[in-house]
Design an enzyme around this catalytic site. Structure first.
Site, PDB file in Angstrom:
ATOM      1  N   CYS A  80       0.841  -1.178   0.000  1.00  0.00           N
ATOM      2  CA  CYS A  80       0.000   0.000   0.000  1.00  0.00           C
ATOM      3  C   CYS A  80       0.884   1.237   0.000  1.00  0.00           C
ATOM      4  O   CYS A  80       1.968   1.243   0.563  1.00  0.00           O
ATOM      5  CB  CYS A  80      -0.890  -0.026   1.231  1.00  0.00           C
ATOM      6  SG  CYS A  80      -1.679   1.535   1.603  1.00  0.00           S
ATOM      7  N   GLU A  98      -7.596  -0.277   2.018  1.00  0.00           N
ATOM      8  CA  GLU A  98      -7.690   1.164   1.726  1.00  0.00           C
ATOM      9  C   GLU A  98      -8.855   1.822   2.457  1.00  0.00           C
ATOM     10  O   GLU A  98      -8.769   2.984   2.863  1.00  0.00           O
ATOM     11  CB  GLU A  98      -7.800   1.389   0.227  1.00  0.00           C
ATOM     12  CG  GLU A  98      -6.646   0.842  -0.599  1.00  0.00           C
ATOM     13  CD  GLU A  98      -5.290   1.364  -0.167  1.00  0.00           C
ATOM     14  OE1 GLU A  98      -5.210   2.487   0.387  1.00  0.00           O
ATOM     15  OE2 GLU A  98      -4.291   0.653  -0.372  1.00  0.00           O
ATOM     16  N   HIS A 137      -7.797   3.024   5.740  1.00  0.00           N
ATOM     17  CA  HIS A 137      -7.146   4.343   5.682  1.00  0.00           C
ATOM     18  C   HIS A 137      -8.178   5.461   5.562  1.00  0.00           C
ATOM     19  O   HIS A 137      -8.037   6.519   6.179  1.00  0.00           O
ATOM     20  CB  HIS A 137      -6.182   4.405   4.504  1.00  0.00           C
ATOM     21  CG  HIS A 137      -4.985   3.514   4.658  1.00  0.00           C
ATOM     22  ND1 HIS A 137      -4.204   3.501   5.794  1.00  0.00           N
ATOM     23  CD2 HIS A 137      -4.433   2.605   3.816  1.00  0.00           C
ATOM     24  CE1 HIS A 137      -3.222   2.631   5.635  1.00  0.00           C
ATOM     25  NE2 HIS A 137      -3.349   2.069   4.458  1.00  0.00           N
ATOM     26  N   HIS A 196      -1.031   1.900   9.159  1.00  0.00           N
ATOM     27  CA  HIS A 196      -0.680   0.498   8.986  1.00  0.00           C
ATOM     28  C   HIS A 196      -0.470  -0.200  10.321  1.00  0.00           C
ATOM     29  O   HIS A 196      -0.262   0.439  11.351  1.00  0.00           O
ATOM     30  CB  HIS A 196       0.582   0.367   8.134  1.00  0.00           C
ATOM     31  CG  HIS A 196       0.345   0.667   6.694  1.00  0.00           C
ATOM     32  ND1 HIS A 196       1.224   1.393   5.928  1.00  0.00           N
ATOM     33  CD2 HIS A 196      -0.698   0.355   5.880  1.00  0.00           C
ATOM     34  CE1 HIS A 196       0.741   1.502   4.705  1.00  0.00           C
ATOM     35  NE2 HIS A 196      -0.434   0.892   4.663  1.00  0.00           N
TER      36      HIS A 196
END
Length: 309
Positions: free
Chosen positions: A119, A264, A267, A273
Site C-alpha cells: 500500500c 484502503e 485508511h 498500517h
C-alpha cells in the site's frame, strides 16, 4: 487533513531493466520472486560501503517516510550509493516496524520485505508518526493512526461513496459488488454505515482506477509496485493503480480487488498500517492472495480511534 496515500513499488533503473527482460513472463505471472530480484545484489550491505543500487533503497525509504524528502532533480539530492549513518538509522527503523532483526544491515529478509507489493500510505507520515508501532504500552496492539488522529466527526456516521470515471479495469457491476462487500466488513465492526451514490463528485468517499500521474501528487509507478492508495479523513480519495493486473478473486499473478479495497477503506476511516502481518492493515501483500477478514488488531484499532466499547 490530506495525508500522503497508500502505494507499493520500487523505481530503480535496475528494476526497470529487469522488468523489460522479463516482460513475456510478467504478462502471465506477477510473482513475488520477480520483485525481489533487483535487490539481491544489495544483500549484506552495511554502513561504510558504497554499492551501486543503494540509491534505490534510499528512494524507497524516503517514499515511505524513513528518510527526509529530497528533490531528486537537483545535484546532491541524496541519489548516491553511499551507505551512511542516516541510511543505517532508517533501515533500523524499518526493521523495527516490521519486526525484523534490527541490525541496520540490508539482510535478505529486509530486502525481501521491501521488494513486496504494498500500500502507498507511508509508514512514517510527515516525519512525525510511525504507521506501525512495535506495541502500545499495556497491550499487544500494533495498529496505528495518522498524525493528529484525523477521523470523521460524529455527524458523519453514514458515509456515501461513488465511483470516479477513471480507467475501467474490471466490470462496473463487479466493482460495485466487491466494494459493497469490503465496506460491509468495516460496517460490521464499527458504527459506520456506507451508502453508494451515483454522484461521485458529492460523495464522501471517491473510488477510481488511475495510471501514472493522476493529479493527487502521488503518481502511480506502473505494474509491479504500488497497488493503491487512500487518504485520511476527511479527504476521502481512494485510487487503484490501473496498471496492475487485477482479479475478482485469488488468482496467481494478479491482485485481488477486495483484499486491497478492505485495506484502503481502513485508511479512509483513519487507520494507519499495522505491524501484524495477518492484519488487513499490514502494508504488504503478494499476488494470488485473498485477504479480506478483519483481524483483531484491525477491529481494536477502529474502535479505539472512535472511542467505541
Amino acid at each position: 487533513m490530506a495525508s500522503k496515500p497508500c502505494s507499493t513499488r520500487i523505481t530503480s533503473p535496475l528494476f526497470h531493466l529487469l522488468m523489460l527482460l522479463l516482460l513475456p513472463l510478467s504478462i502471465q505471472s506477477h510473482s513475488t520472486q520477480q520483485h525481489q530480484e533487483p535487490f539481491k545484489s544489495l544483500e549484506g550491505c552495511h554502513k561504510g560501503q558504497t554499492i551501486k543500487g543503494l540509491h534505490a533503497i534510499k528512494q524507497y525509504l524516503e517514499k515511505f517516510g524513513y528518510l527526509p524528502h529530497h528533490d531528486h532533480n537537483k545535484t546532491g539530492s541524496g541519489d548516491d550509493d553511499t551507505f551512511d549513518d542516516s541510511l543505517e538509522s532508517a533501515i533500523k527503523s524499518y526493521q523495527l516496524n516490521y519486526h525484523l532483526n534490527v541490525t541496520g544491515i540490508l539482510d535478505g529478509k529486509t530486502l525481501q520485505d521491501m521488494a513486496l507489493p504494498r500500500c502507498g500510505v507511508p509508514d512514517i507520515v510527515d516525519g512525525r508518526s510511525c504507521s506501525m508501532r512495535s506495541g502500545k504500552k499495556g497491550s499487544m496492539a500494533h495498529f496505528s493512526f495518522f498524525p493528529s488522529n484525523p477521523r470523521w466527526p460524529p455527524s458523519k456516521r453514514q458515509l456515501t461513496y461513488g465511483f470516479l470515471p477513471g480507467v475501467q479495469v474490471i466490470g462496473a457491476q463487479d466493482l460495485r459488488s466487491i466494494c459493497r462487500s469490503a465496506f460491509d466488513r468495516w460496517a460490521r465492526v464499527s458504527h459506520f454505515t456506507f451508502q453508494e451514490t451515483q454522484n461521485a463528485n458529492t460523495a464522501d468517499l471517491k473510488i477510481g482506477f488511475y495510471r501514472g500521474n493522476h493529479g493527487d501528487k502521488a503518481p502511480f509507478d506502473g505494474s509491479g509496485g504500488i497497488l493503491a492508495h487512500a487518504f485520511a479523513p476527511p479527504n476521502g480519495r481512494f485510487h487503484f493503480d490501473a496498471d496492475e493486473r487485477w482479479a475478482t478473486n485469488a488468482v496467481a499473478g494478479a491482485f485481488d480487488v477486495e483484499s486491497i479495497a478492505v485495506n484502503e477503506i481502513g485508511h479512509l476511516l483513519g487507520l494507519g498500517h499495522s505491524s501484524v502481518r495477518e492484519a488487513i492493515m499490514f502494508s504488504h501483500i503478494s499476488d494470488g492472495v485473498k485477504k479480506v477478514d478483519l483481524h483483531g488488531d484491525d477491529i481494536q484499532g477502529i474502535r479505539t480511534l472512535y472511542n467505541m466499547p
